[in-house]
Design a protein around this motif. Structure first.
Motif, PDB file in Angstrom:
ATOM      1  N   TYR A  23      10.131  -2.422   7.947  1.00  0.00           N
ATOM      2  CA  TYR A  23      11.319  -2.838   8.803  1.00  0.00           C
ATOM      3  C   TYR A  23      12.401  -3.029   7.677  1.00  0.00           C
ATOM      4  O   TYR A  23      12.162  -3.407   6.552  1.00  0.00           O
ATOM      5  N   PRO A  24      13.706  -3.078   8.105  1.00  0.00           N
ATOM      6  CA  PRO A  24      14.665  -3.773   7.234  1.00  0.00           C
ATOM      7  C   PRO A  24      14.319  -5.009   6.705  1.00  0.00           C
ATOM      8  O   PRO A  24      13.906  -5.912   7.363  1.00  0.00           O
ATOM      9  N   VAL A  25      14.767  -5.224   5.508  1.00  0.00           N
ATOM     10  CA  VAL A  25      14.634  -6.688   4.823  1.00  0.00           C
ATOM     11  C   VAL A  25      15.516  -7.623   5.428  1.00  0.00           C
ATOM     12  O   VAL A  25      16.899  -7.215   5.678  1.00  0.00           O
ATOM     13  N   VAL A  26      15.075  -8.707   6.000  1.00  0.00           N
ATOM     14  CA  VAL A  26      15.954  -9.749   6.512  1.00  0.00           C
ATOM     15  C   VAL A  26      16.301 -10.842   5.615  1.00  0.00           C
ATOM     16  O   VAL A  26      15.656 -11.224   4.715  1.00  0.00           O
ATOM     17  N   GLU A  27      17.194 -11.733   6.142  1.00  0.00           N
ATOM     18  CA  GLU A  27      17.714 -13.029   5.439  1.00  0.00           C
ATOM     19  C   GLU A  27      16.963 -13.986   6.508  1.00  0.00           C
ATOM     20  O   GLU A  27      17.049 -14.205   7.500  1.00  0.00           O
ATOM     21  N   SER A  28      16.323 -15.053   5.605  1.00  0.00           N
ATOM     22  CA  SER A  28      15.636 -15.991   6.436  1.00  0.00           C
ATOM     23  C   SER A  28      16.047 -17.294   5.982  1.00  0.00           C
ATOM     24  O   SER A  28      15.975 -17.640   4.702  1.00  0.00           O
ATOM     25  N   VAL A  29      16.620 -18.379   7.045  1.00  0.00           N
ATOM     26  CA  VAL A  29      17.305 -19.429   6.698  1.00  0.00           C
ATOM     27  C   VAL A  29      16.733 -20.510   7.108  1.00  0.00           C
ATOM     28  O   VAL A  29      16.064 -20.655   8.285  1.00  0.00           O
ATOM     29  N   GLN A  30      16.291 -21.513   6.361  1.00  0.00           N
ATOM     30  CA  GLN A  30      15.128 -22.652   6.413  1.00  0.00           C
ATOM     31  C   GLN A  30      15.811 -23.793   6.481  1.00  0.00           C
ATOM     32  O   GLN A  30      16.875 -23.899   5.760  1.00  0.00           O
ATOM     33  N   VAL A  31      15.232 -24.529   7.387  1.00  0.00           N
ATOM     34  CA  VAL A  31      15.980 -26.040   7.465  1.00  0.00           C
ATOM     35  C   VAL A  31      14.789 -27.068   7.347  1.00  0.00           C
ATOM     36  O   VAL A  31      13.956 -27.038   8.428  1.00  0.00           O
ATOM     37  N   ASP A  32      14.858 -27.833   6.583  1.00  0.00           N
ATOM     38  CA  ASP A  32      13.694 -28.712   6.433  1.00  0.00           C
ATOM     39  C   ASP A  32      12.424 -28.028   6.188  1.00  0.00           C
ATOM     40  O   ASP A  32      11.308 -28.461   6.806  1.00  0.00           O
ATOM     41  N   GLY A  33      12.404 -27.087   5.588  1.00  0.00           N
ATOM     42  CA  GLY A  33      10.996 -26.251   5.381  1.00  0.00           C
ATOM     43  C   GLY A  33      10.570 -25.591   6.770  1.00  0.00           C
ATOM     44  O   GLY A  33       9.474 -24.785   6.402  1.00  0.00           O
ATOM     45  N   VAL A  34      11.575 -25.334   7.639  1.00  0.00           N
ATOM     46  CA  VAL A  34      11.021 -24.505   8.912  1.00  0.00           C
ATOM     47  C   VAL A  34      12.004 -23.540   9.129  1.00  0.00           C
ATOM     48  O   VAL A  34      13.169 -23.761   8.980  1.00  0.00           O
ATOM     49  N   CYS A  35      11.551 -22.213   9.328  1.00  0.00           N
ATOM     50  CA  CYS A  35      12.466 -21.179   9.694  1.00  0.00           C
ATOM     51  C   CYS A  35      13.429 -21.374  10.913  1.00  0.00           C
ATOM     52  O   CYS A  35      13.034 -21.965  11.947  1.00  0.00           O
ATOM     53  N   ASP A  36      14.767 -21.364  10.644  1.00  0.00           N
ATOM     54  CA  ASP A  36      15.833 -21.679  11.415  1.00  0.00           C
ATOM     55  C   ASP A  36      16.294 -20.427  12.133  1.00  0.00           C
ATOM     56  O   ASP A  36      16.289 -20.134  13.278  1.00  0.00           O
ATOM     57  N   THR A  37      16.860 -19.615  11.428  1.00  0.00           N
ATOM     58  CA  THR A  37      17.514 -18.394  11.567  1.00  0.00           C
ATOM     59  C   THR A  37      16.982 -16.890  10.898  1.00  0.00           C
ATOM     60  O   THR A  37      16.851 -17.332   9.549  1.00  0.00           O
ATOM     61  N   VAL A  38      16.963 -16.032  11.497  1.00  0.00           N
ATOM     62  CA  VAL A  38      16.821 -14.780  10.538  1.00  0.00           C
ATOM     63  C   VAL A  38      17.933 -13.728  11.079  1.00  0.00           C
ATOM     64  O   VAL A  38      18.012 -13.688  12.230  1.00  0.00           O
ATOM     65  N   ILE A  39      18.346 -13.004  10.060  1.00  0.00           N
ATOM     66  CA  ILE A  39      19.380 -12.129  10.443  1.00  0.00           C
ATOM     67  C   ILE A  39      18.844 -10.673   9.781  1.00  0.00           C
ATOM     68  O   ILE A  39      18.408 -10.502   8.670  1.00  0.00           O
ATOM     69  N   ALA A  40      19.038  -9.631  10.799  1.00  0.00           N
ATOM     70  CA  ALA A  40      18.371  -8.231  10.295  1.00  0.00           C
ATOM     71  C   ALA A  40      19.521  -7.324  10.679  1.00  0.00           C
ATOM     72  O   ALA A  40      19.978  -7.240  11.683  1.00  0.00           O
ATOM     73  N   PRO A  41      19.751  -6.514   9.602  1.00  0.00           N
ATOM     74  CA  PRO A  41      19.266  -6.618   8.217  1.00  0.00           C
ATOM     75  C   PRO A  41      20.135  -7.936   7.393  1.00  0.00           C
ATOM     76  O   PRO A  41      21.022  -8.240   7.949  1.00  0.00           O
ATOM     77  N   ALA A  42      19.551  -8.166   6.132  1.00  0.00           N
ATOM     78  CA  ALA A  42      20.007  -9.030   5.363  1.00  0.00           C
ATOM     79  C   ALA A  42      21.322  -9.045   5.054  1.00  0.00           C
ATOM     80  O   ALA A  42      21.791  -7.659   4.427  1.00  0.00           O
TER      81      ALA A  42
END
Length: 372
Positions: free
Chosen positions: A194-213
């Motif tokens: 799959y396309p590589v994504v950006e993963s945004v973490q808040v306090d160690g928990v995944c908050d937002t994923v943007i596809a593609p990065a």
């Protein structure tokens, strides 16, 4: 599938169009997947007899978490049970020390690391990598920020050792952002990326994923996909593999974590890809031809819905669905508790700022952070 969480729930959903008979081992009848699967066994995945009884009659057993004891997996394989991913592969997702050793052996780029025995050993490691702070992790059992410590001094290094399990020390990586490369591999070696994504973490928990990065160069994106595919091949992974990565300030990628199951960073694929991670995981563990992983839209954004003080989802649906008819809402049937992942939303389109705002608004409204 062993495990009754939301990953099992969504994997079951992906198997329905194929007529897959799905059996579930769940901790409780109230677990997310247990609410929707017809064939549910309630039991403890840590009990070997329970696992053996559950596996009887299954063509293949897969997992929505990595916590089944390794020795139980070995016993099931000795019984002739088909496990995907297999015990040897899954060990690398269960044990961070084993994972780091294997990745180093195959030349995969990783943060500098070492198993440490106590605070004095942590201090020695910190000196090796240029000083504090360093990251400490219990080798087993951690997720969503649990089992991870950001240590600034030797005096802060005592807590991880109180659990009595091995501790892994890693250098603190100077990274720009976190990425994830999701791939699926079948038993006969077919694989899709799959396309590589950006993963945004808040306090160690995944908050937002943007596809593609956004802004990721074709060169680095290709490196990440090739790396994930190589890791899957070297480790013998069957099914979905998520390789969580750091993009460093000097333009490199480093492997952070591995997950051998559907993953939060791939939830966007439910609505944003031709074939979702869940559908391809089902295909892979059943050794069926894999589906097309390409995106359906220029941008897809996934936002997790965390529990707050707003349990009235029906009223929230009225607002969110009327405001954004293209919005896709996926709720897990969980009781709403502060900070708990209770669902996610997916949005897609041609304008990233607009797509991101739509996802953020819906997730915040469903949580009750905003009310208009």
């Amino acid at each position: 599938m062993v495990g009754g969480g939301q990953l099992a729930r969504m994997t079951h959903e992906a198997g329905i169009p194929l007529g897959i008979r799905f059996k579930l081992l769940s901790d409780t009848p109230q677990d997310s997947a247990a609410q929707v699967v017809s064939d549910v066994v309630v039991g403890d995945y840590r009990d070997l007899d329970t696992l053996r009884e559950f596996a009887r009659g299954c063509d293949v057993v897969t997992f929505d978490h990595e916590h089944v004891p390794t020795e139980h997996l070995a016993a099931l394989e000795a019984d002739g049970v088909v496990i995907r991913p297999g015990r040897e592969a899954l060990t690398h997702a269960q044990d961070k020390g084993v994972m780091r050793a294997k990745l180093s052996e195959i030349g995969a780029p990783c943060p500098r690391h070492r198993i440490v025995s106590g605070p004095a050993d942590v201090a020695a490691f910190a000196e090796e990598v240029g000083g504090f702070p360093v990251i400490l992790k219990t080798v087993r059992g951690g997720y969503d920020g649990k089992g991870v410590w950001f240590v600034r001094t030797p005096q802060e290094a005592g807590d991880p050792f109180r659990a009595g399990v091995p501790v892994l020390a890693e250098e603190k990586v100077d990274f720009v952002r976190e990425l994830a490369a999701n791939i699926v591999r079948s038993p006969h070696g077919q694989a899709v990326a799959y396309p590589v994504v950006e993963s945004v973490q808040v306090d160690g928990v995944c908050d937002t994923v943007i596809a593609p990065a956004p802004g990721l160069s074709d060169e680095l994106s290709g490196q990440a996909q090739e790396l994930a595919l190589r890791i899957a091949g070297e480790l013998g992974v069957v099914g979905h593999l998520a390789v969580e990565l750091f993009e460093t300030r000097d333009g490199r990628i480093l492997v952070n974590e591995l997950a051998m199951r559907p993953h939060n960073s791939g939830h966007w694929t439910q609505d944003g890809a031709i074939t979702s991670q869940f559908a391809n995981h089902v295909r892979a563990v059943l050794d069926l031809p894999l589906g097309d992983p390409r995106p359906r839209a220029k941008w897809t954004v996934m936002c997790n819905v965390l529990g707050g003080d707003y349990p009235d989802m029906y009223q929230a649906y009225l607002h969110c669905m009327a405001r954004d008819p293209q919005l896709k809402i996926h709720m897990y049937g969980k009781d709403v508790k502060p900070g708990r992942k209770v669902g996610h939303v997916n949005t897609y389109g041609d304008d990233l700022d607009e797509v991101r705002e739509r996802a953020r608004h819906a997730a915040d409204y469903l949580r009750g952070t905003i009310t208009e």
